[in-house]
Design a protein around this motif. Structure first.
Motif, PDB file in Angstrom:
ATOM      1  N   GLU A 242      46.419  63.893  75.511  1.00 17.74           N
ATOM      2  CA  GLU A 242      47.753  63.288  75.626  1.00 17.74           C
ATOM      3  C   GLU A 242      48.828  64.365  75.834  1.00 17.74           C
ATOM      4  N   ALA A 243      48.644  65.528  75.196  1.00 15.29           N
ATOM      5  CA  ALA A 243      49.602  66.631  75.408  1.00 15.29           C
ATOM      6  C   ALA A 243      49.524  67.105  76.859  1.00 15.29           C
ATOM      7  N   MET A 244      48.302  67.194  77.416  1.00 16.79           N
ATOM      8  CA  MET A 244      48.167  67.638  78.819  1.00 16.79           C
ATOM      9  C   MET A 244      48.610  66.549  79.800  1.00 16.79           C
ATOM     10  N   ARG A 245      48.626  65.310  79.320  1.00 18.54           N
ATOM     11  CA  ARG A 245      49.168  64.244  80.187  1.00 18.54           C
ATOM     12  C   ARG A 245      50.689  64.397  80.303  1.00 18.54           C
ATOM     13  N   LEU A 246      51.332  64.538  79.155  1.00 18.34           N
ATOM     14  CA  LEU A 246      52.801  64.578  79.171  1.00 18.34           C
ATOM     15  C   LEU A 246      53.350  65.927  79.609  1.00 18.34           C
ATOM     16  N   TYR A 247      52.672  67.003  79.245  1.00 17.71           N
ATOM     17  CA  TYR A 247      53.129  68.348  79.610  1.00 17.71           C
ATOM     18  C   TYR A 247      51.974  69.109  80.260  1.00 17.71           C
ATOM     19  N   PRO A 248      51.586  68.714  81.473  1.00 21.25           N
ATOM     20  CA  PRO A 248      50.435  69.370  82.102  1.00 21.25           C
ATOM     21  C   PRO A 248      50.749  70.842  82.397  1.00 21.25           C
ATOM     22  N   PRO A 249      49.972  71.780  81.827  1.00 21.47           N
ATOM     23  CA  PRO A 249      50.262  73.204  82.090  1.00 21.47           C
ATOM     24  C   PRO A 249      50.293  73.486  83.593  1.00 21.47           C
TER      25      PRO A 249
ATOM     26  N   PHE B 197      53.907  72.901  61.618  1.00 21.73           N
ATOM     27  CA  PHE B 197      55.130  73.516  62.136  1.00 21.73           C
ATOM     28  C   PHE B 197      56.304  72.559  61.947  1.00 21.73           C
ATOM     29  N   THR B 198      57.407  73.079  61.439  1.00 28.70           N
ATOM     30  CA  THR B 198      58.650  72.305  61.482  1.00 28.70           C
ATOM     31  C   THR B 198      59.448  72.866  62.648  1.00 28.70           C
ATOM     32  N   VAL B 199      59.588  72.065  63.673  1.00 27.14           N
ATOM     33  CA  VAL B 199      60.271  72.550  64.870  1.00 27.14           C
ATOM     34  C   VAL B 199      61.772  72.572  64.609  1.00 27.14           C
ATOM     35  N   ASP B 200      62.412  73.690  64.924  1.00 32.17           N
ATOM     36  CA  ASP B 200      63.857  73.800  64.724  1.00 32.17           C
ATOM     37  C   ASP B 200      64.567  72.742  65.560  1.00 32.17           C
ATOM     38  N   PRO B 201      65.634  72.145  64.995  1.00 33.46           N
ATOM     39  CA  PRO B 201      66.334  71.119  65.771  1.00 33.46           C
ATOM     40  C   PRO B 201      66.925  71.710  67.055  1.00 33.46           C
ATOM     41  N   GLY B 202      67.114  70.885  68.024  1.00 39.91           N
ATOM     42  CA  GLY B 202      67.668  71.365  69.310  1.00 39.91           C
ATOM     43  C   GLY B 202      66.830  70.844  70.446  1.00 39.91           C
ATOM     44  N   GLU B 203      67.437  70.875  71.596  1.00 40.79           N
ATOM     45  CA  GLU B 203      66.796  70.335  72.803  1.00 40.79           C
ATOM     46  C   GLU B 203      65.605  71.204  73.216  1.00 40.79           C
ATOM     47  N   VAL B 204      64.443  70.619  73.434  1.00 42.40           N
ATOM     48  CA  VAL B 204      63.313  71.357  73.987  1.00 42.40           C
ATOM     49  C   VAL B 204      63.109  70.877  75.417  1.00 42.40           C
ATOM     50  N   GLY B 205      63.388  71.742  76.357  1.00 40.81           N
ATOM     51  CA  GLY B 205      63.256  71.337  77.755  1.00 40.81           C
ATOM     52  C   GLY B 205      62.053  72.000  78.408  1.00 40.81           C
ATOM     53  N   THR B 206      61.842  71.659  79.682  1.00 44.80           N
ATOM     54  CA  THR B 206      60.737  72.260  80.421  1.00 44.80           C
ATOM     55  C   THR B 206      61.275  73.356  81.347  1.00 44.80           C
ATOM     56  N   ASN B 207      60.463  74.360  81.552  1.00 53.48           N
ATOM     57  CA  ASN B 207      60.822  75.455  82.452  1.00 53.48           C
ATOM     58  C   ASN B 207      59.652  75.666  83.413  1.00 53.48           C
ATOM     59  N   PRO B 208      59.663  74.902  84.538  1.00 54.02           N
ATOM     60  CA  PRO B 208      58.504  74.980  85.420  1.00 54.02           C
ATOM     61  C   PRO B 208      58.442  76.299  86.184  1.00 54.02           C
ATOM     62  N   GLN B 209      57.566  77.165  85.758  1.00 55.62           N
ATOM     63  CA  GLN B 209      57.301  78.400  86.516  1.00 55.62           C
ATOM     64  C   GLN B 209      55.966  78.173  87.220  1.00 55.62           C
ATOM     65  N   ILE B 210      55.101  79.171  87.233  1.00 53.90           N
ATOM     66  CA  ILE B 210      53.778  78.921  87.828  1.00 53.90           C
ATOM     67  C   ILE B 210      53.028  77.897  86.963  1.00 53.90           C
ATOM     68  N   THR B 211      53.316  77.902  85.645  1.00 54.69           N
ATOM     69  CA  THR B 211      52.827  76.864  84.730  1.00 54.69           C
ATOM     70  C   THR B 211      54.054  76.246  84.043  1.00 54.69           C
ATOM     71  N   LEU B 212      53.803  75.181  83.275  1.00 56.65           N
ATOM     72  CA  LEU B 212      54.929  74.438  82.693  1.00 56.65           C
ATOM     73  C   LEU B 212      55.291  74.985  81.309  1.00 56.65           C
ATOM     74  N   LEU B 213      56.287  75.866  81.273  1.00 55.93           N
ATOM     75  CA  LEU B 213      56.675  76.504  80.019  1.00 55.93           C
ATOM     76  C   LEU B 213      57.705  75.647  79.286  1.00 55.93           C
ATOM     77  N   PRO B 214      57.767  75.789  77.946  1.00 55.13           N
ATOM     78  CA  PRO B 214      58.894  75.192  77.236  1.00 55.13           C
ATOM     79  C   PRO B 214      60.103  76.103  77.414  1.00 55.13           C
ATOM     80  N   SER B 215      61.288  75.512  77.597  1.00 55.91           N
ATOM     81  CA  SER B 215      62.442  76.333  77.961  1.00 55.91           C
ATOM     82  C   SER B 215      62.812  77.336  76.868  1.00 55.91           C
ATOM     83  N   ASN B 216      62.505  77.012  75.608  1.00 54.06           N
ATOM     84  CA  ASN B 216      62.955  77.912  74.534  1.00 54.06           C
ATOM     85  C   ASN B 216      61.803  78.492  73.709  1.00 54.06           C
TER      86      ASN B 216
END
Ligand code: HEM
Length: 445
Positions: A313-320, A417-436
């Motif tokens: 499901e993680a690879m479905r929503l955020y395919p590397p 993990f407790t994820v710090d609050p704040g927007e987590v966006g995508t950063n599509p490079q050669i693979t799909l990175l998280p922006s932060n």
């Protein structure tokens, strides 16, 4: 007869085509094309580069499987050749086939299974370094871990030397090369523009490090049973060996393809779990029931369906690998249209994996349960294709699936993990990175 007309698509400007919208909207550019124009859309990068976006599983299958021999890798992949060289990921034709045959034995199921203890051991070493309350970037932690695993399993090496510098050079090189992909005009790399000079400097450093991996492999008294040793020893039918440059390209490609993607699968999984406590609870229950606190072995993996479902499901929503592309080597037909020689066909995991026809009614929702009742069997084959397909399907898919499950269960039984609050966006490079990089705090379970 295929139509000579183009599939529908946005108009674009004479010179730039649709480059500007692509640069402005990133992943939404592709999603928007699918929404607006359907199963096959067409657009242009620059004045001459015609691109189709195939959004239907049957069309994707036709490109990746049925017509595979009439397509080669596309211009976007060639763009990364300064770093990846002419290795398994970037090469084509007979050269690719020979390298694939040579590498395949290292990825057979029993060989991959033999890597499991190394994966578990290196994960334990990471956990011993962690402390409750520690602030981490999830992506950095898993990038380091999968890098160490790739070096050990593929090259028989313990993490050598200055990894931080290597990662920094890699980031610089990829960022600059991705930047080229977004520009209308790019001067050849030998022209000493400031960016080109930086790219070349980064590539020189990367090559030096990988040459170090190879030298360390050669220096061992007993040749190892790892992939690098095989490549060094491999001889072609006529007795010739791979050149140093070929070995380096192959090592670089496997190392990069083999750890970034898996690190991302784990990073996005932890992000999704941290924001979906019910799914996390169910996962922890599965581990308690099946593993009872001990680290998983390969024999356990068949008994961890929810763990598999979370990774799927993680690879479905955020395919590397969020975009796969091919270039036609002759005029072909696709969806009733003519794909002319030299045209590019893109297929986007990001788009297809969120298509409501296959994952509706709520395709953006993280629901690992959707995989538990045989969804994978019911789906059209290429509605879900995180590892690509056809002859160029990911050579490391068994490796990646095993690594994902072992790392998730080993880490997750001790920490969350407790994820710090704040927007987590995508950063599509050669693979799909998280922006932060996903900043988070470690909590002991
Ligand atoms: C979750 C992890 C991974 C994902 C999502 C992934 C995804 C992919 C995809 C989509 C392709 C096909 C690209 C195309 O058709 O153009 C591919 C190819 C490839 N992958 Fe992976 N990969 C993963 C892990 C790995 C690992 C662990 C290794 C090696 C240890 C690896 C090595 C390769 C290589 C060498 C190719 C090129 C194969 C060829 O063209 O013959 N990958 N991967």
């Amino acid at each position: 007869m295929p139509s000579n007309a183009l599939p529908p698509g946005p108009k674009g400007t004479l010179l730039a085509g649709n480059l500007r919208e692509f640069v402005a909207h990133g992943l939404d550019f592709y999603a928007g094309l699918a929404r607006e124009y359907g199963d096959l859309a067409s657009f242009r990068f620059g004045p001459f580069r015609r691109v189709f976006l195939a959004n239907h599983p049957d069309l994707i299958e036709q490109v990746l499987v049925t017509d595979a021999k009439h397509y080669v890798k596309h211009f976007g992949v060639r763009n990364y050749m300064p770093v990846l060289g002419n290795g398994l990921v970037t090469s084509d034709g007979d050269f690719w086939l020979r390298q694939r045959r040579l590498s395949q034995p290292a990825f057979l199921k029993h060989r991959v299974a033999s890597y499991a203890p190394v994966m578990a051991e290196l994960t334990r070493a990471m956990l011993d370094r962690w402390r409750p309350g520690m602030a981490v970037h999830v992506h950095t932690e898993f990038g380091q871990l999968t890098s160490a695993i790739a070096l050990k399993t593929l090259f028989g090496l313990d993490d050598p030397g200055d990894r931080a510098a290597f990662v920094e050079w890699l980031r610089t090189a990829f960022q600059l090369l991705t930047g080229r992909f977004r520009k209308l005009v790019n001067l050849p790399l030998w022209v000493p523009t400031p960016d080109n000079v930086r790219i070349r400097r980064a590539v020189r450093h990367l090559h030096r490090v990988v040459d170090g991996f190879i030298a360390a492999g050669r220096a061992r008294k007993e040749p190892g049973d790892d992939l690098l040793s095989r490549l060094v020893a491999a001889r072609d039918d006529d007795g010739s060996r791979m050149t140093e440059a070929q070995i380096r390209d192959e090592a670089m490609s496997l190392y990069l393809a083999g750890h970034q993607t898996t690190a991302l699968t784990l990073t996005w999984s932890w992000y999704l779990l941290a924001t979906h406590p019910d799914a996390e609870r169910r996962l922890v229950e599965e581990w308690a029931r099946v593993l009872g606190g001990r680290p998983p072995t390969t024999d356990d993996l068949a008994h961890l369906p929810y763990t598999d479902a979370v990774l799927a499901e993680a690879m479905r929503l955020y395919p590397p690998a969020y975009l796969t592309g091919r270039e036609a080597t002759k005029d072909l037909e696709l969806g009733g249209y003519r794909v002319r020689k030299g045209y590019t066909v893109f297929m986007s995991q990001w788009v297809t994996h969120r298509d409501p026809r296959y994952f509706g009614p709520d395709p953006d929702a993280f629901r690992p349960e959707r995989w538990l009742d045989g969804l994978a069997k019911r789906l059209p084959k290429y509605a879900y294709f995180p590892f690509g397909g056809g002859p160029r399907v990911c050579i490391g898919n068994t490796f990646a699936s095993m690594e994902g499950a072992i790392l998730l269960a080993t880490v997750g039984q001790r920490y969350r993990f407790t994820v710090d609050p704040g927007e987590v966006g995508t950063n599509p490079q050669i693979t799909l990175l998280p922006s932060n990089g996903i900043p988070a705090t470690l909590q002991e379970r």
